[in-house]
Design a protein around this motif. Structure first.
Motif, short mmCIF file in Angstrom:
data_model
loop_
_atom_site.label_atom_id
_atom_site.label_comp_id
_atom_site.label_asym_id
_atom_site.label_seq_id
_atom_site.Cartn_x
_atom_site.Cartn_y
_atom_site.Cartn_z
N GLN A 85 3.20 2.04 2.14
CA GLN A 85 3.37 3.06 3.39
C GLN A 85 4.90 2.73 4.04
OE1 GLN A 85 2.39 0.33 7.14
NE2 GLN A 85 0.92 -0.14 5.81
N HIS A 86 5.68 1.86 3.40
CA HIS A 86 7.18 1.91 3.55
C HIS A 86 7.83 2.44 2.49
CE1 HIS A 86 5.52 -1.93 5.46
NE2 HIS A 86 5.84 -1.03 6.65
N ARG A 114 8.64 1.24 13.57
CA ARG A 114 7.97 2.56 13.35
C ARG A 114 7.96 3.36 14.45
NH1 ARG A 114 2.73 -0.26 11.08
NH2 ARG A 114 3.23 -2.01 12.32
N ARG A 118 7.74 9.33 11.08
CA ARG A 118 6.39 8.80 11.12
C ARG A 118 5.32 9.85 10.35
NH1 ARG A 118 7.68 6.77 15.93
NH2 ARG A 118 6.78 8.64 17.10
N SER A 132 -3.83 4.22 2.80
CA SER A 132 -3.24 2.84 3.38
C SER A 132 -3.82 2.88 4.80
CB SER A 132 -1.65 3.32 3.72
OG SER A 132 -1.45 4.47 4.36
N ASP A 150 0.86 -1.35 0.04
CA ASP A 150 0.07 0.03 -0.06
C ASP A 150 0.79 1.12 0.07
OD1 ASP A 150 1.02 0.12 2.55
OD2 ASP A 150 -0.99 -0.15 3.54
N ILE A 203 7.72 5.69 8.02
CA ILE A 203 6.45 5.30 7.57
C ILE A 203 5.52 6.40 7.30
CG2 ILE A 203 5.49 5.35 9.91
CD1 ILE A 203 4.77 2.25 7.99
N ARG A 204 4.90 6.16 6.05
CA ARG A 204 4.06 7.02 5.41
C ARG A 204 2.75 6.78 5.19
NH1 ARG A 204 8.37 8.21 2.28
NH2 ARG A 204 9.47 10.25 3.19
N TYR A 205 1.55 6.87 6.25
CA TYR A 205 0.25 6.79 6.09
C TYR A 205 -0.42 7.71 5.23
CZ TYR A 205 0.72 2.96 9.36
OH TYR A 205 0.92 1.90 10.18
N THR A 206 -1.14 7.09 4.62
CA THR A 206 -1.86 8.05 3.64
C THR A 206 -3.55 7.62 3.86
OG1 THR A 206 -1.84 6.52 1.70
CG2 THR A 206 -0.33 8.06 1.65
#
Lengths: 120, 243
Positions: free
Chosen positions: B88-89, B113, B120, B219, B86, B213-216
């Protein structure tokens, strides 16, 4: 009296189905014996409620009906546990089949072999 | 030394190409396991040159990961990196995550993380709670504490995976014939914890390194929800009890 007659008729119907399934080889002999024994005990409990009460008293439970209730709870819990375990196994087996097909279609000829040189 | 990236993917056609492009140059091969997607995940992955294995039906994160790992072992991988599909990495960090394995003395590396050095972006409080709950559960069941037991960004040596996964146990018809299957039977998200438990049981050395870590929104929507989390926990407990 009416309750006993209806219950016994139901038990006879259920037992006849079990016998039929056993004759058709749809269930194994162990499963057949389990169920016959279970329904035989149920019929005995219905026919002689006093005996059930006596057993209940020996076990320290007040009434025969309470003993029947507790026993049913334990039996249902056990059956549920067995179903969950079996379902878990079936799920894992499905995964194994899906994985085997995926690896095989992906060009790995012997997915179950430990030897890495056996791939396609 | 052959480095293979394994990416389990379920309906990830929007992000899979980007992840694979990011992995290029960091590994000799990328394996995508399309876990019964109904979108173009497999097509997008093939366009990027990935080796694709397809599950006919959706079997879960752990099941897909295991298929990919078995494929990677069969294809001669020495180091296997797992990464989420997704986005996020950060695939550029593959070189960092495999570094301890290359140096030796370590069998498995978990991308953390929550390290002070981790970056983060967009991690919600709820997500942090889920991960902490996963850590506590792993500690309760396996007696080991890591600050990020649920991370999908990991690296393993071939030898470590051969020990924990027991390749070749598929299609054992009779359980009596093979009384002990590998404990690693997880098909869902509980795979993350079980693999740690199994690695510790076999005396393998695990280390962690900080990752980005990149949350959208995408994700976050794809990740574990509350009910999936509860189901994961129950499955972990049940398996541990049944062993």
């Amino acid at each position: 009296m009416l309750f006993q007659i209806i219950s016994l008729l139901l038990i006879i119907l259920i037992v006849s189905r079990i016998v039929l399934r056993f004759v058709r080889h749809e269930i194994g002999s162990r499963e057949f014996i389990y169920w016959i024994l279970f329904w035989f005990l149920a019929a005995a409990a219905i026919l002689t409620p006093d005996a059930l009460t006596r057993i209940a008293n020996i076990l320290g439970i007040g009434r025969g009906a309470d003993l029947a209730f507790y026993s049913s709870f334990v039996i249902v819990a056990y059956v549920l546990f067995r179903i969950v375990v079996r379902m878990d196994r079936i799920e894992r087996d499905i995964t194994k089949i899906v994985r085997h097909i995926a690896l095989h279609e992906g060009g790995i000829q012997n997915p179950n072999s430990k030897n890495q040189n056996d791939n396609g | 030394m052959t480095i293979v990236v394994v990416i389990p993917a379920f309906n990830e056609s929007r992000t899979i190409a980007g992840v694979l492009q990011g992995c290029r140059g960091h590994a000799q091969e990328s394996i995508v396991v399309d876990d019964g997607s109904w979108d173009d995940t497999a097509l997008r992955a093939r366009e990027q040159g990935a080796v694709v294995f397809m599950h006919l039906i959706n079997r879960g994160y752990g099941a897909a990961l295991r298929t990919g790992i078995e494929a990677a072992l069969k294809r001669g991988a020495d180091i296997i990196v797992t990464i989420d599909a997704d986005g996020q990495h950060e695939p550029a960090e593959i070189k960092n995550i495999i570094e301890p394995l290359k140096r030796g003395g370590v069998d498995m590396v978990i991308g953390n993380r929550f390290s002070a050095q981790s970056t983060r972006e967009g991690m919600s409080v709820l997500r942090k709670l889920f991960i902490t709950a996963g850590n506590i559960l792993t500690w309760m069941l396996y007696g080991v504490w890591f600050s990020d037991t649920q991370s999908g960004f990991r690296a393993y040596t071939r030898q470590a995976l051969e020990k924990v996964i027991d390749v070749g146990q598929n299609f054992r018809v009779s359980p009596r014939e093979f009384p002990r299957e590998s404990a690693l039977q997880a098909e869902g998200m509980e795979f993350s914890s079980e693999v740690i438990g199994e690695a510790m049981r076999r005396g393998l050395t695990i280390t962690t390194i900080p990752i980005t870590i990149r949350y959208t929104n995408y994700s976050l929507a794809k990740g574990q929800n509350f009910f999936e989390g509860v189901r994961t926990a129950l499955r972990l407990f049940a398996r541990r009890l049944l062993r």
